[in-house]
Design a protein around this motif. Structure first.
Motif: not given
Ligand code: RIB
Ligand code: CA
Length: 330
Positions: A59-70, A117-120, A138-144
Protein backbone atom coordinates in the motif's frame (compact mmCIF):
# COMPACT_ATOMS: atom_id res chain seq x y z
CA UNK A 1 21.42 -1.13 6.37
CA UNK A 2 18.78 -0.46 3.69
CA UNK A 3 18.77 2.63 1.46
CA UNK A 4 15.79 4.99 1.51
CA UNK A 5 14.57 5.35 -2.08
CA UNK A 6 11.93 7.33 -3.95
CA UNK A 7 11.26 6.03 -7.47
CA UNK A 8 9.92 8.21 -10.29
CA UNK A 9 8.31 5.97 -12.88
CA UNK A 10 6.50 6.01 -16.22
CA UNK A 11 5.22 2.45 -15.72
CA UNK A 12 5.87 0.84 -18.28
CA UNK A 13 7.03 -2.74 -18.54
CA UNK A 14 10.62 -2.28 -17.37
CA UNK A 15 9.51 0.20 -14.72
CA UNK A 16 7.27 -2.55 -13.34
CA UNK A 17 10.22 -4.93 -13.01
CA UNK A 18 12.25 -2.23 -11.25
CA UNK A 19 9.40 -1.48 -8.83
CA UNK A 20 9.10 -5.19 -7.96
CA UNK A 21 12.85 -5.38 -7.32
CA UNK A 22 12.64 -2.31 -5.06
CA UNK A 23 9.72 -3.74 -3.11
CA UNK A 24 11.33 -7.15 -2.60
CA UNK A 25 14.94 -6.20 -1.96
CA UNK A 26 15.94 -6.06 1.73
CA UNK A 27 18.52 -3.43 0.73
CA UNK A 28 15.88 -0.93 -0.38
CA UNK A 29 13.47 0.97 1.86
CA UNK A 30 11.05 2.21 -0.81
CA UNK A 31 9.40 5.36 0.57
CA UNK A 32 7.09 6.20 -2.34
CA UNK A 33 6.60 6.07 -6.09
CA UNK A 34 6.00 9.21 -8.15
CA UNK A 35 4.33 8.70 -11.51
CA UNK A 36 5.11 10.71 -14.62
CA UNK A 37 4.18 10.80 -18.31
CA UNK A 38 6.51 9.19 -20.84
CA UNK A 39 5.94 5.63 -22.02
CA UNK A 40 2.24 6.32 -21.60
CA UNK A 41 -0.03 9.17 -20.44
CA UNK A 42 0.38 9.90 -16.73
CA UNK A 43 -3.10 8.50 -16.01
CA UNK A 44 -1.93 5.14 -17.36
CA UNK A 45 1.47 5.20 -15.66
CA UNK A 46 -0.22 6.03 -12.36
CA UNK A 47 -2.73 3.18 -12.66
CA UNK A 48 -0.02 0.76 -13.76
CA UNK A 49 2.17 1.70 -10.81
CA UNK A 50 -0.74 1.15 -8.43
CA UNK A 51 -1.45 -2.22 -10.08
CA UNK A 52 2.12 -3.45 -9.56
CA UNK A 53 2.12 -2.40 -5.91
CA UNK A 54 -1.28 -4.04 -5.37
CA UNK A 55 -0.10 -7.27 -7.01
CA UNK A 56 2.71 -7.49 -4.45
CA UNK A 57 0.43 -6.57 -1.57
CA UNK A 58 1.91 -3.11 -1.04
CA UNK A 59 0.00 0.00 0.00
CA UNK A 60 2.99 2.25 -0.67
CA UNK A 61 1.88 5.81 -1.54
CA UNK A 62 1.86 6.85 -5.20
CA UNK A 63 2.06 10.56 -6.02
CA UNK A 64 0.76 11.45 -9.45
CA UNK A 65 3.07 13.75 -11.38
CA UNK A 66 3.29 15.71 -14.56
CA UNK A 67 1.51 14.86 -17.78
CA UNK A 68 3.87 16.70 -20.11
CA UNK A 69 7.35 18.21 -20.38
CA UNK A 70 8.30 21.45 -18.66
CA UNK A 71 8.65 23.45 -21.88
CA UNK A 72 9.71 21.14 -24.72
CA UNK A 73 6.27 20.50 -26.21
CA UNK A 74 5.46 24.21 -26.21
CA UNK A 75 8.29 24.70 -28.70
CA UNK A 76 7.75 24.13 -32.42
CA UNK A 77 10.05 22.08 -34.62
CA UNK A 78 11.67 19.98 -31.90
CA UNK A 79 13.13 16.74 -33.23
CA UNK A 80 10.32 14.19 -33.89
CA UNK A 81 10.16 10.84 -32.12
CA UNK A 82 11.44 7.83 -34.09
CA UNK A 83 8.49 5.74 -35.35
CA UNK A 84 9.28 2.00 -35.17
CA UNK A 85 6.16 1.14 -37.16
CA UNK A 86 3.27 -1.13 -36.21
CA UNK A 87 3.77 -4.90 -35.89
CA UNK A 88 1.43 -7.74 -34.97
CA UNK A 89 1.94 -11.25 -33.66
CA UNK A 90 0.46 -14.38 -35.27
CA UNK A 91 -2.79 -13.82 -33.41
CA UNK A 92 -3.17 -10.26 -34.68
CA UNK A 93 -2.19 -8.66 -31.34
CA UNK A 94 -0.15 -5.49 -31.81
CA UNK A 95 3.38 -5.87 -30.44
CA UNK A 96 4.46 -3.10 -28.05
CA UNK A 97 7.19 -2.58 -25.46
CA UNK A 98 4.61 -0.91 -23.21
CA UNK A 99 0.92 -1.78 -23.38
CA UNK A 100 -1.62 0.82 -22.25
CA UNK A 101 -2.37 -1.11 -19.05
CA UNK A 102 -0.41 -3.85 -17.32
CA UNK A 103 -2.26 -7.17 -17.40
CA UNK A 104 -2.96 -7.07 -13.67
CA UNK A 105 -6.17 -6.51 -11.67
CA UNK A 106 -7.35 -2.89 -11.73
CA UNK A 107 -6.09 -0.88 -8.77
CA UNK A 108 -8.53 -0.67 -5.86
CA UNK A 109 -7.03 2.63 -4.70
CA UNK A 110 -5.90 5.86 -6.31
CA UNK A 111 -2.87 8.10 -5.92
CA UNK A 112 -2.36 10.43 -2.97
CA UNK A 113 -3.95 13.88 -3.04
CA UNK A 114 -0.58 15.66 -3.20
CA UNK A 115 1.08 15.97 -6.61
CA UNK A 116 4.56 14.55 -7.15
CA UNK A 117 6.61 17.78 -7.33
CA UNK A 118 4.97 19.03 -4.13
CA UNK A 119 5.64 15.67 -2.47
CA UNK A 120 9.35 15.91 -3.30
CA UNK A 121 9.55 19.42 -1.81
CA UNK A 122 7.61 18.48 1.31
CA UNK A 123 9.28 15.13 1.94
CA UNK A 124 12.86 16.22 1.22
CA UNK A 125 12.56 19.35 3.35
CA UNK A 126 11.46 17.27 6.33
CA UNK A 127 13.51 14.10 5.74
CA UNK A 128 15.50 12.93 8.76
CA UNK A 129 18.08 11.19 6.56
CA UNK A 130 19.24 11.61 2.96
CA UNK A 131 17.21 9.82 0.29
CA UNK A 132 18.31 8.22 -2.99
CA UNK A 133 16.12 9.22 -5.92
CA UNK A 134 15.71 6.72 -8.78
CA UNK A 135 13.98 8.40 -11.72
CA UNK A 136 13.42 5.97 -14.59
CA UNK A 137 11.16 8.11 -16.78
CA UNK A 138 11.21 11.69 -18.01
CA UNK A 139 12.63 14.01 -15.34
CA UNK A 140 9.74 16.47 -15.38
CA UNK A 141 8.63 15.96 -11.77
CA UNK A 142 12.12 16.53 -10.38
CA UNK A 143 12.69 19.42 -12.77
CA UNK A 144 9.70 21.23 -11.32
CA UNK A 145 10.50 20.24 -7.71
CA UNK A 146 14.07 21.55 -7.98
CA UNK A 147 12.76 24.75 -9.56
CA UNK A 148 10.20 25.20 -6.79
CA UNK A 149 12.82 24.65 -4.05
CA UNK A 150 16.50 24.09 -5.01
CA UNK A 151 17.26 23.58 -1.33
CA UNK A 152 15.79 20.07 -1.35
CA UNK A 153 19.20 18.93 -2.62
CA UNK A 154 20.35 18.98 1.03
CA UNK A 155 18.49 15.72 1.65
CA UNK A 156 19.26 13.99 -1.64
CA UNK A 157 21.94 11.32 -1.14
CA UNK A 158 22.22 10.51 -4.87
CA UNK A 159 20.12 10.60 -8.02
CA UNK A 160 20.44 7.39 -10.05
CA UNK A 161 18.85 8.12 -13.41
CA UNK A 162 17.97 5.61 -16.09
CA UNK A 163 18.67 7.83 -19.04
CA UNK A 164 20.97 8.97 -21.78
CA UNK A 165 23.35 7.24 -24.11
CA UNK A 166 26.63 8.00 -25.82
CA UNK A 167 27.10 5.16 -28.29
CA UNK A 168 23.42 4.14 -28.34
CA UNK A 169 20.11 5.92 -28.90
CA UNK A 170 16.52 4.77 -29.19
CA UNK A 171 13.87 7.46 -29.59
CA UNK A 172 15.72 9.63 -32.08
CA UNK A 173 18.98 9.35 -34.01
CA UNK A 174 20.95 10.65 -31.03
CA UNK A 175 18.80 10.52 -27.89
CA UNK A 176 17.41 8.15 -25.28
CA UNK A 177 13.69 8.39 -24.44
CA UNK A 178 13.74 9.62 -20.84
CA UNK A 179 16.10 12.49 -21.58
CA UNK A 180 14.55 13.25 -24.99
CA UNK A 181 11.06 13.57 -23.50
CA UNK A 182 12.16 16.46 -21.28
CA UNK A 183 15.67 17.77 -22.01
CA UNK A 184 15.20 20.95 -19.99
CA UNK A 185 14.21 18.96 -16.90
CA UNK A 186 17.20 16.68 -17.42
CA UNK A 187 19.50 19.72 -17.52
CA UNK A 188 18.09 20.99 -14.21
CA UNK A 189 18.44 17.60 -12.51
CA UNK A 190 21.95 16.78 -13.74
CA UNK A 191 23.21 20.20 -12.58
CA UNK A 192 21.28 20.43 -9.27
CA UNK A 193 24.37 19.81 -7.12
CA UNK A 194 23.52 16.31 -5.88
CA UNK A 195 25.62 13.29 -6.84
CA UNK A 196 24.15 12.10 -10.16
CA UNK A 197 24.72 8.70 -11.72
CA UNK A 198 23.47 8.12 -15.25
CA UNK A 199 22.56 4.53 -16.18
CA UNK A 200 22.44 5.03 -19.97
CA UNK A 201 21.63 2.75 -22.89
CA UNK A 202 25.35 1.89 -23.16
CA UNK A 203 25.03 0.02 -19.85
CA UNK A 204 21.45 -1.23 -20.07
CA UNK A 205 22.04 -2.87 -23.45
CA UNK A 206 25.24 -4.46 -22.14
CA UNK A 207 23.04 -6.18 -19.54
CA UNK A 208 20.21 -7.29 -21.83
CA UNK A 209 17.78 -10.01 -20.78
CA UNK A 210 17.57 -13.07 -23.04
CA UNK A 211 14.89 -15.75 -23.57
CA UNK A 212 17.07 -18.07 -21.47
CA UNK A 213 16.98 -15.51 -18.62
CA UNK A 214 13.19 -15.51 -18.89
CA UNK A 215 13.11 -19.31 -18.57
CA UNK A 216 15.33 -19.04 -15.48
CA UNK A 217 13.00 -16.43 -13.96
CA UNK A 218 10.04 -18.74 -14.62
CA UNK A 219 11.85 -21.54 -12.80
CA UNK A 220 12.33 -19.30 -9.76
CA UNK A 221 8.59 -19.70 -9.44
CA UNK A 222 7.33 -16.62 -7.55
CA UNK A 223 4.67 -14.30 -8.95
CA UNK A 224 7.22 -11.49 -9.27
CA UNK A 225 9.81 -13.61 -11.09
CA UNK A 226 7.22 -15.10 -13.44
CA UNK A 227 5.69 -11.69 -14.12
CA UNK A 228 9.10 -10.20 -14.84
CA UNK A 229 9.63 -13.05 -17.33
CA UNK A 230 6.27 -12.30 -18.96
CA UNK A 231 7.04 -8.59 -19.30
CA UNK A 232 10.51 -9.33 -20.64
CA UNK A 233 9.14 -11.79 -23.23
CA UNK A 234 6.68 -9.12 -24.41
CA UNK A 235 9.59 -6.70 -24.78
CA UNK A 236 11.68 -9.27 -26.63
CA UNK A 237 8.84 -10.00 -29.05
CA UNK A 238 8.45 -6.30 -29.80
CA UNK A 239 12.19 -5.78 -30.21
CA UNK A 240 12.41 -8.82 -32.48
CA UNK A 241 9.69 -7.37 -34.69
CA UNK A 242 11.02 -3.79 -34.64
CA UNK A 243 14.48 -4.98 -35.68
CA UNK A 244 13.36 -7.31 -38.43
CA UNK A 245 14.45 -10.34 -36.44
CA UNK A 246 17.96 -9.05 -35.73
CA UNK A 247 17.48 -8.68 -31.94
CA UNK A 248 16.23 -11.47 -29.69
CA UNK A 249 16.76 -9.90 -26.26
CA UNK A 250 15.66 -6.82 -24.34
CA UNK A 251 17.31 -4.24 -22.12
CA UNK A 252 15.24 -4.09 -18.95
CA UNK A 253 16.59 -0.59 -18.51
CA UNK A 254 14.93 0.48 -15.26
CA UNK A 255 15.78 -2.72 -13.40
CA UNK A 256 19.49 -2.03 -13.95
CA UNK A 257 19.17 1.48 -12.52
CA UNK A 258 17.42 0.19 -9.39
CA UNK A 259 19.81 -2.74 -8.99
CA UNK A 260 22.73 -0.30 -9.23
CA UNK A 261 21.49 1.22 -5.96
CA UNK A 262 21.51 -2.25 -4.36
CA UNK A 263 24.96 -3.17 -5.70
CA UNK A 264 26.86 -0.46 -7.64
CA UNK A 265 29.31 -3.08 -8.93
CA UNK A 266 26.63 -4.21 -11.40
CA UNK A 267 27.65 -1.10 -13.36
CA UNK A 268 30.98 -1.22 -15.16
CA UNK A 269 33.29 1.37 -16.73
CA UNK A 270 31.73 4.20 -14.71
CA UNK A 271 33.38 7.52 -15.55
CA UNK A 272 33.10 10.93 -13.85
CA UNK A 273 32.34 13.23 -16.76
CA UNK A 274 30.81 16.54 -17.79
CA UNK A 275 27.51 15.93 -19.56
CA UNK A 276 25.55 18.57 -21.44
CA UNK A 277 21.99 17.99 -22.59
CA UNK A 278 21.21 18.90 -26.18
CA UNK A 279 18.26 21.22 -26.72
CA UNK A 280 18.27 21.96 -30.43
CA UNK A 281 18.09 20.38 -33.83
CA UNK A 282 19.59 16.94 -34.16
CA UNK A 283 21.07 16.91 -30.65
CA UNK A 284 17.69 17.52 -28.99
CA UNK A 285 17.67 15.32 -25.87
CA UNK A 286 21.18 13.95 -26.42
CA UNK A 287 23.61 13.41 -23.53
CA UNK A 288 26.77 15.08 -24.82
CA UNK A 289 29.92 14.05 -22.93
CA UNK A 290 32.82 16.53 -22.90
CA UNK A 291 35.82 14.66 -24.37
CA UNK A 292 38.17 17.60 -24.56
CA UNK A 293 41.60 17.09 -23.01
CA UNK A 294 40.63 19.79 -20.47
CA UNK A 295 36.90 19.10 -20.07
CA UNK A 296 34.43 21.15 -18.10
CA UNK A 297 33.95 20.28 -14.42
CA UNK A 298 32.40 16.78 -14.11
CA UNK A 299 28.70 16.85 -13.15
CA UNK A 300 27.76 13.16 -13.26
CA UNK A 301 28.93 9.56 -13.22
CA UNK A 302 28.20 7.82 -16.54
CA UNK A 303 28.13 4.00 -16.74
CA UNK A 304 29.46 2.83 -20.10
CA UNK A 305 28.80 -0.84 -19.42
CA UNK A 306 27.28 -3.31 -16.97
CA UNK A 307 27.65 -6.90 -15.77
CA UNK A 308 24.96 -8.90 -17.59
CA UNK A 309 25.31 -12.08 -15.57
CA UNK A 310 25.30 -10.17 -12.30
CA UNK A 311 22.07 -8.32 -13.17
CA UNK A 312 20.37 -11.56 -14.24
CA UNK A 313 21.42 -13.24 -10.99
CA UNK A 314 20.31 -10.23 -8.90
CA UNK A 315 16.88 -10.25 -10.55
CA UNK A 316 16.45 -13.99 -9.92
CA UNK A 317 17.51 -13.66 -6.28
CA UNK A 318 15.47 -10.54 -5.49
CA UNK A 319 12.31 -11.49 -7.40
CA UNK A 320 12.55 -14.94 -5.86
CA UNK A 321 11.75 -13.39 -2.48
CA UNK A 322 8.14 -12.72 -3.34
CA UNK A 323 4.95 -14.71 -2.82
CA UNK A 324 4.12 -17.65 -5.07
CA UNK A 325 0.99 -15.91 -6.34
CA UNK A 326 -0.41 -12.46 -6.90
CA UNK A 327 -1.48 -10.76 -3.68
CA UNK A 328 -5.09 -11.10 -2.69
CA UNK A 329 -5.65 -14.27 -4.68
CA UNK A 330 -6.40 -17.38 -2.59
O1 RIB B 1 14.84 4.57 -23.00
C1 RIB B 1 14.43 3.64 -22.04
C2 RIB B 1 13.60 4.29 -20.98
O2 RIB B 1 12.43 4.87 -21.57
C3 RIB B 1 13.07 3.30 -19.93
O3 RIB B 1 12.96 3.95 -18.70
C4 RIB B 1 11.71 2.95 -20.44
O4 RIB B 1 10.80 2.56 -19.40
C5 RIB B 1 11.28 4.26 -21.02
O5 RIB B 1 10.80 5.07 -19.95
CA1 CA C 1 10.79 3.98 -17.56
Amino acid sequence: MSTKVIMDVDTGSDDAVAIMCALLSPDIDLVACCSVWGNLPVENTTENTLRVLQALGSDLPVYKGCGDAMVKNLCKNRVPQYDPGVFYDENGKQLKGHYDYLDLPAAKRGPEAMDAPSFYVDYLNHATEPVTLVPVGPLTNLGFALTMDPGIVKNIKEIVIMGGGENLANISNCAEANIWHDPEAAHIVINCGAKVTLVPLDSTHAASTTPEDCEALDRVGTFASRYAATLSRERIAAQHAFTGGRVNSTAVHDALALCAVIDPSVLQDVRHVHCEIGFYDFNDGATIIDHRCIPDEPNCYFAYSADREKLAAMMREILGRGAKDIAGRD
